[in-house]
Design a protein around this motif. Structure first.
Motif, PDB file in Angstrom:
ATOM      1  N   SER A  72      62.146  -0.555   8.764  1.00  0.00           N
ATOM      2  CA  SER A  72      63.502  -1.046   7.841  1.00  0.00           C
ATOM      3  C   SER A  72      64.125  -1.512   8.990  1.00  0.00           C
ATOM      4  N   ASN A  73      65.119  -2.711   8.362  1.00  0.00           N
ATOM      5  CA  ASN A  73      66.080  -3.027   9.522  1.00  0.00           C
ATOM      6  C   ASN A  73      67.206  -3.473   8.619  1.00  0.00           C
ATOM      7  N   ARG A  74      68.287  -4.235   9.203  1.00  0.00           N
ATOM      8  CA  ARG A  74      69.475  -4.557   8.766  1.00  0.00           C
ATOM      9  C   ARG A  74      69.240  -5.547   7.457  1.00  0.00           C
ATOM     10  N   GLU A  75      68.126  -6.298   7.682  1.00  0.00           N
ATOM     11  CA  GLU A  75      68.005  -7.310   6.271  1.00  0.00           C
ATOM     12  C   GLU A  75      67.181  -6.952   5.387  1.00  0.00           C
ATOM     13  N   HIS A  76      66.272  -5.907   5.705  1.00  0.00           N
ATOM     14  CA  HIS A  76      65.352  -5.424   4.617  1.00  0.00           C
ATOM     15  C   HIS A  76      65.249  -3.858   4.571  1.00  0.00           C
TER      16      HIS A  76
END
Length: 92
Positions: A72-76
């Motif tokens: 996971s990251n900031r966008e998804h």
């Protein structure tokens, strides 16, 4: 939408970095090192960069399954990547 969310949640709960203590029987050196790097990043809660088909995908390792990795990251919040598609990994 709810069905997809439930499926993703179920995947996250059933797939953990401890699900595979050893590399698969036919694993080559890259697969063993990749698994070791992913487990280390998961345990340390560090981000990795996965190179897949010419694209770079960065994020924190959430789970490692027998044939996929969830990051996971900031966008998804959830990115599911097939392990066999990973060309390279960048990690600290």
């Amino acid at each position: 939408m709810l069905k997809t969310l439930a499926t993703t949640l179920l995947l996250c709960l059933t797939m953990t970095a401890n699900a595979q203590d050893a590399a698969p029987a036919g694993a080559d050196t890259f697969e063993r090192e990749m698994l070791k790097t992913l487990k280390t990043a998961h345990a340390a809660r560090k981000s990795v960069y996965l190179h897949v088909g010419g694209q770079t995908i960065g994020g924190a390792v959430k789970a490692i399954g027998p044939d996929s990795v969830i990051i996971s990251n900031r966008e998804h919040a959830t990115i599911i990547i097939r392990r066999e598609r990973i060309d390279a990994i960048e990690a600290d």
